[in-house]
Design an enzyme around this catalytic site. Structure first.
Site, PDB file in Angstrom:
ATOM      1  N   HIS A 189      35.083  36.777  32.637  1.00 43.45           N
ATOM      2  CA  HIS A 189      35.723  36.361  33.564  1.00 43.45           C
ATOM      3  C   HIS A 189      34.894  35.360  34.254  1.00 43.45           C
ATOM      4  O   HIS A 189      33.677  35.273  34.659  1.00 43.45           O
ATOM      5  CB  HIS A 189      36.346  37.436  34.558  1.00 43.45           C
ATOM      6  CG  HIS A 189      35.447  38.231  35.135  1.00 43.45           C
ATOM      7  ND1 HIS A 189      34.683  39.416  34.532  1.00 43.45           N
ATOM      8  CD2 HIS A 189      34.844  38.483  36.389  1.00 43.45           C
ATOM      9  CE1 HIS A 189      33.747  39.855  34.976  1.00 43.45           C
ATOM     10  NE2 HIS A 189      33.718  39.484  36.146  1.00 43.45           N
TER      11      HIS A 189
HETATM   12 ZN   LIG Z   1      32.441  39.755  37.954  1.00 42.64          ZN
END
Ligand SMILES: [Zn+2]
Ligand SMILES: [Zn+2]
Length: 301
Positions: free
Chosen positions: A101
């Site tokens: 992410h």
């Molecule tokens: Zn993270």
């Protein structure tokens, strides 16, 4: 996809509490449960990729495009003084969720984040020099092994070259037929008028030879058409501007069965059945052979 992965759950819309801000066919972006700063957004690829080392090139490009879009949106919406892009891989780098992410963190001078870099370090010049040499060596080796993408104009040029070969092959096939006809007329004609069956036989032999020649032109034309399709669709990486139709196919593996290798070797010289029975070979040459057989029979009587 991993069933135990919270981010995969978000991608699959299993988590109804999630504050999703963006979604397209490649990525999903959402607010973390506890934002470091208000407006903090996470962007994840839809596929479960643990870290940066598992990311494919096209996923990386989708991810960066989405990160740019969201950085822009955060600036519009939150009017921060700055923005951090943080992407962590591995426990040592503070990665806590094993689904790659990107953090987009809007920043203000007095926010709760604080400095993200150490105040100072004291590496020796020698160690910095060594690290630089190691990394530079590694990146040069990697960059050399990654093929640059094929430029569209190069592909077009390559297709033109192959098309020129195809055109030449089919012209050669027609001219082979054009050469054969006077030979056949002469030999069969003389065979009939002179009652000479060897002349008729000679005519038939030339029909067989020309059929072989023509079948080879056709086979080669087909191979070039396959090379053309391969380059046009990029279905397989071939050497730049190659005019070797063998490049259209995956090379036979070392451990291929002997029968397969043998067959491939034979087909280098003998066109396969489908070529012989094609409309431009079978009807034309079979008709001439039947004619020759008739002439042979008559002249032998
Ligand atoms: Zn993270
Ligand atoms: Zn996941």
């Amino acid at each position: 996809m991993s069933t135990s992965c919270g981010f995969c759950g978000i991608v699959d819309r299993d988590d109804s509490d999630v504050l999703e801000v963006y979604r397209d066919e490649n990525v999903v972006a959402f607010f973390p449960t506890e934002p470091a700063v208000l407006g903090h957004v996470l962007v994840v690829p839809r596929r479960h990729v643990p870290d940066i080392w598992g990311l494919e090139l096209d996923e990386a490009s989708h991810l960066s495009r989405a990160a740019l879009l969201l950085a822009e949106a955060i600036r519009e919406a939150m009017r921060p003084e700055g923005l951090n892009v943080i992407q962590s891989n591995g426990e040592a780098a503070t990665q806590t969720v094993q689904h790659l992410h990107v953090h987009l963190v809007p920043r203000w001078t007095d926010d709760a984040m604080g400095p993200i870099w150490p105040a100072q370090t004291d590496y020796s010049e020698a160690s910095k020099e060594r690290a630089m040499r190691d990394v530079r060596g590694a990146v040069q080796q990697l960059a050399a092994s990654v093929e640059p993408p094929l430029a569209p104009e190069d592909r077009r040029k390559h297709l033109d070259y192959i098309q020129a070969v195809i055109t030449r092959q089919s012209a050669a096939s027609s001219s082979a037929k054009g050469w054969l006809l006077p030979i056949v007329t002469a030999t069969f004609g003389f065979a009939l008028t002179q009652d000479s069956w060897p002349l008729a036989a000679l005519g038939m032999v030339s029909v067989v030879l020309f059929a072989y020649l023509d079948a080879n032109y056709l086979r080669s034309e087909k191979q070039y058409r396959r090379l053309y399709d391969t380059v046009a669709r990029s279905s397989r990486r071939v050497p730049l501007f190659t005019l070797n139709p063998v490049d259209a196919d995956e090379p036979l593996p070392e451990n291929a069965p002997t029968a397969t290798k043998w067959k491939a070797a034979v087909h280098r010289y003998v066109p396969e059945r489908s070529i012989w029975v094609s409309w431009s070979i079978a009807p034309f040459y079979i008709a001439l052979l039947l004619l020759g057989a008739g002439v042979l029979a008559v002249s032998a009587l």
